[in-house]
Design a protein around this motif. Structure first.
Motif, mmCIF file in Angstrom:
data_model
loop_
_atom_site.group_PDB
_atom_site.id
_atom_site.type_symbol
_atom_site.label_atom_id
_atom_site.label_comp_id
_atom_site.label_asym_id
_atom_site.label_seq_id
_atom_site.Cartn_x
_atom_site.Cartn_y
_atom_site.Cartn_z
ATOM 1 N N ILE A 226 0.863 -1.183 0.000
ATOM 2 C CA ILE A 226 0.000 0.000 0.000
ATOM 3 C C ILE A 226 0.897 1.230 0.000
ATOM 4 O O ILE A 226 1.730 1.383 0.888
ATOM 5 C CB ILE A 226 -0.916 0.015 1.237
ATOM 6 N N ALA A 227 0.725 2.106 -0.991
ATOM 7 C CA ALA A 227 1.537 3.317 -1.061
ATOM 8 C C ALA A 227 0.849 4.348 -1.939
ATOM 9 O O ALA A 227 -0.013 4.023 -2.748
ATOM 10 C CB ALA A 227 2.918 3.006 -1.626
ATOM 11 N N GLU A 228 1.234 5.572 -1.771
ATOM 12 C CA GLU A 228 0.769 6.660 -2.623
ATOM 13 C C GLU A 228 1.237 6.401 -4.050
ATOM 14 O O GLU A 228 2.232 5.715 -4.277
ATOM 15 C CB GLU A 228 1.332 7.988 -2.103
ATOM 16 N N VAL A 229 0.516 6.928 -5.005
ATOM 17 C CA VAL A 229 0.854 6.739 -6.417
ATOM 18 C C VAL A 229 2.211 7.359 -6.765
ATOM 19 O O VAL A 229 3.013 6.760 -7.458
ATOM 20 C CB VAL A 229 -0.245 7.337 -7.317
ATOM 21 N N ARG A 230 2.460 8.551 -6.248
ATOM 22 C CA ARG A 230 3.713 9.241 -6.563
ATOM 23 C C ARG A 230 4.745 9.030 -5.473
ATOM 24 O O ARG A 230 4.424 9.050 -4.294
ATOM 25 C CB ARG A 230 3.478 10.742 -6.717
ATOM 26 N N ALA A 231 5.981 8.870 -5.892
ATOM 27 C CA ALA A 231 7.085 8.783 -4.929
ATOM 28 C C ALA A 231 7.744 10.154 -4.823
ATOM 29 O O ALA A 231 7.897 10.856 -5.817
ATOM 30 C CB ALA A 231 8.102 7.755 -5.384
ATOM 31 N N TRP A 232 8.113 10.522 -3.624
ATOM 32 C CA TRP A 232 8.768 11.795 -3.368
ATOM 33 C C TRP A 232 10.141 11.519 -2.786
ATOM 34 O O TRP A 232 10.336 10.553 -2.078
ATOM 35 C CB TRP A 232 7.978 12.620 -2.364
#
Length: 55
Positions: free
Chosen positions: A42-48
């Motif tokens: 589970i993770a946000e679509v964009r990586a920062w």
């Protein structure tokens, strides 16, 4: 993050923040389904870049 004296060292790894409410929703969705014997990430679509969260 690590610190030494008045300096902070931040790893430049990619970080994918996600809201607590979204995590809870995904956990409920996956817990109600039949097991598939696999890993679910589970993770946000964009990586920062981790450094963006520090100033």
């Amino acid at each position: 993050m690590q610190g030494e004296g008045d300096k902070v060292f931040v790893s430049m790894i990619d970080y994918q923040p996600i809201a607590l409410e979204d995590v809870a929703e995904y956990i409920v969705q996956f817990s109600l389904k039949e097991p598939k014997n696999s890993t679910v990430e589970i993770a946000e679509v964009r990586a920062w870049e981790n450094g963006r969260f520090c100033s």
